[in-house]
Enzyme design. Structure first.
Site, PDB file in Angstrom:
ATOM      1  N   ALA A 121       0.923  -1.208  -0.044  1.00 15.68           N
ATOM      2  CA  ALA A 121      -0.010  -0.005   0.039  1.00 15.68           C
ATOM      3  C   ALA A 121       0.864   1.146   0.062  1.00 15.68           C
ATOM      4  O   ALA A 121       1.855   1.212   0.659  1.00 15.68           O
ATOM      5  CB  ALA A 121      -0.989   0.025   1.282  1.00 15.68           C
TER       6      ALA A 121
ATOM      7  N   ARG B 191       0.974   3.854   1.605  1.00 20.76           N
ATOM      8  CA  ARG B 191       1.271   4.638   2.881  1.00 20.76           C
ATOM      9  C   ARG B 191       2.510   3.722   3.548  1.00 20.76           C
ATOM     10  O   ARG B 191       3.042   4.368   4.301  1.00 20.76           O
ATOM     11  CB  ARG B 191      -0.065   4.364   3.794  1.00 20.76           C
ATOM     12  N   TYR B 192       2.698   2.486   2.801  1.00 19.84           N
ATOM     13  CA  TYR B 192       3.724   2.059   3.403  1.00 19.84           C
ATOM     14  C   TYR B 192       5.315   2.105   2.627  1.00 19.84           C
ATOM     15  O   TYR B 192       6.373   2.110   3.255  1.00 19.84           O
ATOM     16  CB  TYR B 192       3.730   0.756   3.562  1.00 19.84           C
ATOM     17  N   THR B 193       5.306   2.560   1.145  1.00 19.79           N
ATOM     18  CA  THR B 193       6.232   2.675   0.500  1.00 19.79           C
ATOM     19  C   THR B 193       6.593   3.925   0.254  1.00 19.79           C
ATOM     20  O   THR B 193       5.967   5.079   0.645  1.00 19.79           O
ATOM     21  CB  THR B 193       5.970   2.031  -0.852  1.00 19.79           C
TER      22      THR B 193
END
Length: 903
Positions: A121, A123-125
């Site tokens: 997602a 928001r993580y990368t």
């Protein structure tokens, strides 16, 4: 209050027109603003907006990464008001080293894998531009490209990027638009740089020359391209197919058992799905000899396929190539936007578009630097005047009550302008007094030289080219690497044709341009009545335009209204199902804008006593030896030279005896001699008429044998001229031809017939009338004459729209302008005299007229034509066909094509 009711037919027409207009606008929006890349920077709008957003956010190579969600949000909010998934997928793909040959984004985190795993997602990368990505925006601040408003006109965005990296060619692209798609292969930066160098220094280089530098696609996953024929076709025509094989090795383990090691797989192949497919084939016993398959990949690919001890590794590997994606076909279709219009680009076109773009960028950057240097020089000139008159300048400033007065006084005294005087008064007195004269003079001299140099760059193209190549060399030296994909020999060094059984096929071309082929056996079980196999699968408003038989090894000569001819092989056509409509013919021949297929001529061998006869709308005819067309060119050539307002109507392949053939080749160009010869023929014909008339056997006269070498030209206003093929000489390809018929004002040729024994002349008019006439009732006349009357055109029956030589068992399909269709037997139309008006063949509604008609042979005729053609051509000693410029397509189980979609 009463409302006016719109008639149903009118309302339907309005809705249809509105839907067409809306869909056209939508199609153009998808093509121009979504799915196709710009040929200059290789970016679609979403890619360009992602890169520009990162540039504006400062997410550059020398800064830290930021959350991908921040980049995606900025792109959506400012430039690309669509779904976040499409934007994030674009960002992720530009960071994947298995998708792009030269990634443009540095990704931190899970950005997907070659096994088909999706990126984590957003928001993580985290991500940022890498150095290659930054090259795409180099010199953007120097006004090097045009800017346009964003979707709400609150900001500006670049319409194209400066692109110091030849991104389009080195990274390729794919996309599906409305009615068209693009799929470009990636290439090696060093090879592309060398080709750009060569073309920039010598614009006269051909595509063949450039292939000495660009060897072929260079996929990020490596693998092996088998053969150069598909590469050559793609580079010279803009589209082609290349066969790609995995890099494999057969080795023996410590126990003596063979195994296959796969270290590289074809581009865009999902490794996990590949392994699963192999396992499924082993489980289903479609491939024998495999005992185990393991994916031992880490950073590099390594798939181990264990074999039985008695298995032959080469046989197993060949079966894997045959049934799995260890071997694929990559379809190249270099479609991109040039001047905002989709265009199919050859290798030279791709390189030239990039060169032109970079020269434009350098020109605009130089203009920007010149403007900046000239502005600074202008100020320095004012300051020099101040230093040379320092005491007076100080006095003027001290005596002035206001800044404006001081500026005006300086302007009046020293002939300065507003900018120069402002620069002087903006300096503190201490700075002005202590101004370093030597430093000022040095800057002045440097600016003088800079301005002169920049002007010289703008005046001399060779200097701009040198700057472009210097910048490109720096990029290639720093980021160029070795080729990953090997260009190998064609598999078994055999042509596709050698792998394809020679079978008789029936080819149909519809009026909407769809072509297909069916085995001739398909027609043997056809029942009478209904639409039949020939027309099955076509839309209601579409009908068969042409039907003929040919071998799978035959060539098809495709002639267009513009007088050009294109070549393709029968086996390249789609083998349609009984109810399939085929594929558009533009997928097989590169028609230009405004071109329409007028005739397709099947040729089994280029030899024997065969000629092609051409007829144009303005009454010009031409005849050419078939062997003139034995050098196929996929890009097509001019078959006949046309006048500006003329177009090709019909082409006939005509067989002759040896005597007729020689007479045709040696026919005199002397018009008077020709007239004498034609007059003698006409006189002999008239004598025969008189003799037969005296016998009183008019029916026998009408049915008398017709010489097999007679041609007939039929016109819209009902005239027809019949003459021997041998009465005019054969000419060279691309020639204009001679007059075939003298047309009355407003008349035009609609058909060219080769009169065949046993057939009748069928005529259909625009008001729905039809008639059949005996060929023998048409007097043989001089070529170029007005001819004889074929139809008495009146307001009642209208002009002729269709004239053809047909057998009694032919089917006739008549289509009206309003979409009314009727299918009848040709024999149902009464046999009448030459001057008759005929009978009603179709009852039309008021205001409707016949649009066109098609005569379809019976199944028996199709089979007989096939047998006759095979027997005739089997006796022919064909000339050697130069296939150098037609690259045979691979008959493959799978093609790698466009997969990327964007919102």
């Amino acid at each position: 209050m009463s409302e006016e009711m719109v008639p149903g037919s009118q309302f339907k027409s309005l809705v249809e027109q509105d839907m067409q207009d809306c869909y056209l606008r939508y199609s153009m929006s998808v093509i121009v603003a979504r799915a196709l890349p710009d040929a200059r920077d290789g970016f679609k709008p979403v890619h360009r907006r992602v890169m520009y957003s990162m540039h504006k956010l400062g997410v550059v190579p020398n800064k830290g990464t930021v959350k991908s969600a921040r980049i995606v949000g900025d792109v959506i909010g400012k430039y690309h008001p669509h779904g976040d998934v499409a934007v994030y997928d674009t960002l992720a793909r530009m960071a994947q080293d298995f998708s792009l040959r030269y990634p443009l984004v540095f990704g931190q985190g899970n950005f997907g894998s070659i096994d088909g795993d999706s990126p984590a997602a957003m928001r993580y990368t985290e991500a940022k531009m890498n150095n290659l990505g930054a090259l795409m925006l180099e010199d953007l601040e120097k006004e090097t490209v045009d800017m346009g408003p964003n979707y709400d006109e609150s900001l500006e965005e670049p319409l194209v990027l400066p692109s110091a990296l030849p991104n389009m060619i080195v990274n390729g692209t794919s996309g599906i638009a409305v009615g068209m798609a693009t799929n470009m292969a990636p290439h090696n930066l060093r090879e592309v740089g060398a080709a750009i160098h060569a073309l920039a220094e010598n614009p006269d280089l051909t595509g063949e020359d450039l292939m000495e530098y660009v060897k072929g696609p260079d996929f990020p996953t490596g693998a092996i391209v088998c053969g150069r024929s598909g590469i050559r076709e793609a580079y010279l025509t803009g589209h082609g197919r290349v066969r790609v094989r995995a890099r494999t090795e057969i080795e023996t383990d410590a126990k003596g058992k063979p195994r296959i090691i796969v270290t590289e797989i074809p581009y865009m192949v999902n490794k996990a799905e590949l392994c699963k497919k192999i396992a499924d084939l082993v489980r289903d016993k479609r491939i024998d000899g495999i005992t185990d398959i393991r994916d031992e990949s880490s950073r590099d690919i390594r798939i181990v396929i264990e074999l039985r001890r008695d298995a032959v590794g080469e046989v197993v590997l060949n079966n894997l190539f045959k049934y799995t994606q260890l071997q694929t076909t990559f379809s190249i279709y270099n479609l991109a936007l040039v001047n905002n219009l989709p265009k199919l680009l050859t290798l030279k076109d791709l390189l030239q578009v990039y060169i032109d773009h970079r020269l434009d960028v350098i020109t605009r950057a130089t203009q920007f630097d010149l403007k900046k240097a000239a502005a600074r020089l202008h100020i320095i000139e004012g300051l020099r005047i101040a230093t040379q008159n320092i005491d007076e300048v100080v006095k003027i400033i001290r005596q002035s009550k206001t800044t404006e007065i001081a500026k005006q006084s300086l302007q009046d005294r020293f002939s300065l302008d507003e900018i120069q005087s402002q620069a002087i008064v903006d300096m503190r007195l201490a700075q002005l007094v202590g101004l370093n004269i030597e430093k000022l003079e040095a800057e002045y001299n440097e600016l003088i030289a800079t301005v002169a140099d920049l002007k010289d760059i703008l005046e001399k193209r060779e200097r701009r080219v040198a700057i472009m190549l210097q910048k490109l060399d720096a990029v290639v030296d720093k980021y160029g690497d070795e080729r990953r994909t090997t260009i190998g020999e064609a598999i078994d060094d055999s042509d596709d044709e050698d792998l394809i059984a020679e079978e008789e096929q029936v080819i149909t071309l519809s009026k909407e341009g769809y072509i297909r082929r069916l085995p001739i056996d398909t027609f043997k079980a056809q029942n009478r009545g209904g639409k039949g196999i020939i027309g099955a699968g076509l839309k209601d408003e579409d009908n068969v335009e042409q039907i003929f038989t040919a071998s799978t090894h035959s060539y098809l000569l495709v002639f267009t209204n513009k007088g050009r001819v294109y070549w393709t092989k029968v086996y390249r056509l789609p083998e349609g199902a009984r109810n399939g409509k085929g594929r558009p013919i533009v997928n097989f021949v590169a028609l230009t804008e405004g071109e329409k297929v007028q005739a397709i001529v099947p040729v089994r061998k280029f030899g024997g006593y065969f000629c092609l006869v051409f007829a144009t709308k303005k009454g010009i005819i031409n005849k050419m030896d078939l062997t003139l067309f034995s050098r196929p060119r996929k890009a097509g050539v001019n078959a006949i030279s046309l006048d500006e307002d003329d177009e090709l109507v019909k082409v006939q392949l005509v067989g002759m005896s040896a005597e007729e053939y020689e007479a045709s080749k040696n026919a005199s160009d002397d018009d008077s001699a020709e007239a004498v010869e034609n007059a003698a023929e006409a006189q002999a014909a008239e004598a025969a008429i008189a003799e037969e008339s005296e016998s009183g056997d008019a029916e026998d006269f009408a049915n008398r044998p017709i010489p097999k070498d007679l041609l007939m030209i039929a016109t819209k206003n009902g005239q027809a001229v019949t003459f021997p093929i041998s009465c005019f000489r054969a000419m060279g390809r691309g020639t204009h031809g001679v007059k075939g018929i003298t047309l009355a004002e407003g008349d035009e040729v609609i058909s060219l017939l080769w009169l065949k024994a046993g057939n009748k002349i069928l005529t259909i008019t625009e008001k729905g009338y039809g008639k059949r006439s005996e060929p023998g009732s048409y007097r043989v006349t001089r070529r170029g004459s007005k001819g004889v009357r074929n139809l008495n055109v009146t307001d009642k029956i209208g002009a002729a729209v269709f004239v053809e030589s047909v057998a009694d068992d032919y089917d006739l399909i008549i289509t009206s302008k309003d979409g009314q269709v009727i299918r009848i037997k040709a024999a149902d139309i009464r046999l009448t005299g030459r001057n008759a008006q005929g009978v009603k063949a179709i009852t039309l509604r008021d205001g409707d007229v016949v649009k066109d008609a098609t005569a379809l042979p019976s199944v028996e005729d199709i089979e007989q034509d096939s047998a006759d053609a095979k027997e005739t051509f089997d006796k022919v000693k064909g000339v050697e066909v130069d296939d150098d410029s037609v690259v045979k397509d691979d008959a493959e189980k799978q093609e790698i094509g466009p997969t990327e979609t964007e919102e």
